[in-house]
Design a protein around this motif. Structure first.
Motif, PDB file in Angstrom:
ATOM      1  N   VAL A   1       1.026  -1.156   0.015  1.00  0.00           N
ATOM      2  CA  VAL A   1       0.005  -0.198  -0.114  1.00  0.00           C
ATOM      3  C   VAL A   1       0.970   1.295  -0.275  1.00  0.00           C
ATOM      4  CG1 VAL A   1      -1.464   1.450   1.338  1.00  0.00           C
ATOM      5  CG2 VAL A   1      -2.184  -1.047   0.970  1.00  0.00           C
ATOM      6  N   GLY A   2       1.766   1.154   0.795  1.00  0.00           N
ATOM      7  CA  GLY A   2       2.921   2.170   0.764  1.00  0.00           C
ATOM      8  C   GLY A   2       3.471   2.526  -0.743  1.00  0.00           C
ATOM      9  N   CYS A   3       3.928   1.571  -1.220  1.00  0.00           N
ATOM     10  CA  CYS A   3       4.461   1.591  -2.739  1.00  0.00           C
ATOM     11  C   CYS A   3       3.284   2.246  -3.821  1.00  0.00           C
ATOM     12  CB  CYS A   3       4.984   0.338  -2.966  1.00  0.00           C
ATOM     13  SG  CYS A   3       6.593  -0.349  -2.491  1.00  0.00           S
TER      14      CYS A   3
ATOM     15  N   LEU B   1       3.320  -1.669 -11.091  1.00  0.00           N
ATOM     16  CA  LEU B   1       4.738  -0.966 -10.899  1.00  0.00           C
ATOM     17  C   LEU B   1       4.829  -1.147  -9.342  1.00  0.00           C
ATOM     18  CD1 LEU B   1       7.280   0.433 -12.099  1.00  0.00           C
ATOM     19  CD2 LEU B   1       5.775   2.476 -11.938  1.00  0.00           C
ATOM     20  N   SER B   2       3.746  -0.928  -8.874  1.00  0.00           N
ATOM     21  CA  SER B   2       3.797  -0.989  -7.091  1.00  0.00           C
ATOM     22  C   SER B   2       4.109  -2.347  -6.791  1.00  0.00           C
ATOM     23  CB  SER B   2       2.270  -0.467  -6.521  1.00  0.00           C
ATOM     24  OG  SER B   2       2.089   0.857  -6.902  1.00  0.00           O
ATOM     25  N   LEU B   3       3.632  -3.347  -7.281  1.00  0.00           N
ATOM     26  CA  LEU B   3       3.761  -4.781  -7.045  1.00  0.00           C
ATOM     27  C   LEU B   3       5.259  -5.057  -7.229  1.00  0.00           C
ATOM     28  CD1 LEU B   3       2.710  -7.427  -6.066  1.00  0.00           C
ATOM     29  CD2 LEU B   3       2.269  -8.100  -8.419  1.00  0.00           C
ATOM     30  N   LEU B   4       5.809  -4.654  -8.446  1.00  0.00           N
ATOM     31  CA  LEU B   4       7.027  -4.943  -8.877  1.00  0.00           C
ATOM     32  C   LEU B   4       8.169  -4.296  -7.724  1.00  0.00           C
ATOM     33  CD1 LEU B   4       8.839  -6.083 -10.948  1.00  0.00           C
ATOM     34  CD2 LEU B   4       9.031  -3.748 -12.056  1.00  0.00           C
ATOM     35  N   ILE B   5       7.630  -3.000  -7.368  1.00  0.00           N
ATOM     36  CA  ILE B   5       8.618  -2.402  -6.618  1.00  0.00           C
ATOM     37  C   ILE B   5       8.578  -2.691  -4.828  1.00  0.00           C
ATOM     38  CG2 ILE B   5       9.055  -0.160  -5.040  1.00  0.00           C
ATOM     39  CD1 ILE B   5       8.140   1.404  -7.893  1.00  0.00           C
ATOM     40  N   SER B   6       7.204  -3.229  -4.548  1.00  0.00           N
ATOM     41  CA  SER B   6       7.074  -3.835  -3.210  1.00  0.00           C
ATOM     42  C   SER B   6       7.888  -5.099  -2.882  1.00  0.00           C
ATOM     43  CB  SER B   6       5.563  -3.804  -2.829  1.00  0.00           C
ATOM     44  OG  SER B   6       4.773  -4.710  -3.413  1.00  0.00           O
TER      45      SER B   6
END
Length: 99
Positions: free
Chosen positions: A13-15, A43-48
């Protein structure tokens, strides 16, 4: 296990908020056409994922130890039940032969 899951969800969620903000400001591209929402989620999933992998190592090890304990307990219960069924079957066969 629940703690690890909630911590991982918190990182995601933060990402998600950070990526959404960066896309909104224009640092990241908006995606193609109507794909903006999917772009932000991916993109959030990839970063988190790597952040969670590094930051939650200790919690992940604890969660996996809990899973191993549960699996071992379930295996022991299944084996105990199997032993009870075998003895009940042996008893029934022995009674059937004596009759």
């Amino acid at each position: 296990m629940l703690r690890y899951t909630l911590m991982r969800l918190g990182i995601f969620v933060g990402c998600l908020v950070a990526v959404w903000g960066l896309v909104y400001v224009g640092v990241f591209p908006r995606g193609l056409g109507d794909s903006n929402g999917m772009w932000i989620l991916l993109l959030s999933l990839l970063i988190s994922a790597p952040i969670s992998y590094v930051a939650l190592r200790k919690q992940r090890d604890q969660a996996s130890a809990q899973v191993v304990t549960r699996v071992d307990r379930m295996k022991a219960n299944l084996e105990a039940n199997r032993g009870q069924e075998d003895s009940a079957d042996d008893t029934a066969r022995a009674q059937g032969q004596t009759s």
